[in-house]
Design a protein around this motif. Structure first.
Motif, PDB file in Angstrom:
ATOM      1  N   ASP A  14      37.044  45.573  41.871  1.00 35.27           N
ATOM      2  CA  ASP A  14      37.195  43.914  42.123  1.00 35.27           C
ATOM      3  C   ASP A  14      37.614  43.365  40.650  1.00 35.27           C
ATOM      4  OD1 ASP A  14      37.391  43.516  44.886  1.00 35.27           O
ATOM      5  OD2 ASP A  14      35.398  42.702  44.943  1.00 35.27           O
ATOM      6  N   TYR A  62      39.154  37.578  44.490  1.00 39.69           N
ATOM      7  CA  TYR A  62      38.246  39.146  43.536  1.00 39.69           C
ATOM      8  C   TYR A  62      36.562  38.146  42.922  1.00 39.69           C
ATOM      9  CZ  TYR A  62      42.396  41.401  45.317  1.00 39.69           C
ATOM     10  OH  TYR A  62      43.047  42.358  46.263  1.00 39.69           O
ATOM     11  N   LYS A  86      40.372  44.549  38.950  1.00 39.66           N
ATOM     12  CA  LYS A  86      42.012  44.188  39.801  1.00 39.66           C
ATOM     13  C   LYS A  86      42.534  42.809  39.372  1.00 39.66           C
ATOM     14  CE  LYS A  86      41.350  46.073  44.305  1.00 39.66           C
ATOM     15  NZ  LYS A  86      40.818  45.984  46.029  1.00 39.66           N
ATOM     16  N   LEU A  87      40.528  41.972  38.973  1.00 44.87           N
ATOM     17  CA  LEU A  87      40.798  40.541  39.253  1.00 44.87           C
ATOM     18  C   LEU A  87      41.161  40.610  37.489  1.00 44.87           C
ATOM     19  CD1 LEU A  87      39.849  37.691  38.872  1.00 44.87           C
ATOM     20  CD2 LEU A  87      37.500  38.112  38.720  1.00 44.87           C
TER      21      LEU A  87
END
Length: 110
Positions: free
Chosen positions: A3, A70, A6-7
């Motif tokens: 996450d 996220y 992704k963020l």
């Protein structure tokens, strides 16, 4: 992909998109001043497309909603790499500059 990764990727993309639109807004009066009215009006139209996207999405960038998946962080800059003040007042700052650019372009084109 975690996450956090992704963020980070979403924040980078969001910052790049923001830079293109902020740069376009700043360029409107510069091109107007140089007499490149077609370019200035093209930039006005380009930015207007982003304004429509914001209006359709309740005055929020769609990437903000993607980033929210996220993280639980909801500070004004959780979804973009900008100073907090700029992230918080982004629409006011660049909205004002955009309107001023349109007014200047309209005045200079007449």
């Amino acid at each position: 992909m975690r996450d956090e990764s992704k963020l980070r990727a979403i924040k980078l993309l969001h910052t790049a998109v923001w830079a293109v639109f902020a740069g376009s807004i700043v360029a409107i009066p510069a091109f107007t001043y140089r007499g490149a009215h077609t370019v200035a009006w093209g930039l006005i139209a380009f930015v207007f497309l982003e304004v429509l996207v914001l209006v359709v999405n309740g005055m929020r960038c769609p990437l903000t909603d993607v980033a929210a998946r996220y993280t639980d962080d909801r500070r004004d800059d959780f979804d973009i790499y900008l100073p907090l003040f700029v992230a918080r007042y982004n629409k006011q700052i660049f909205g004002g500059l955009y309107v001023a650019g349109i007014v200047y372009a309209a005045w200079a084109s007449s």
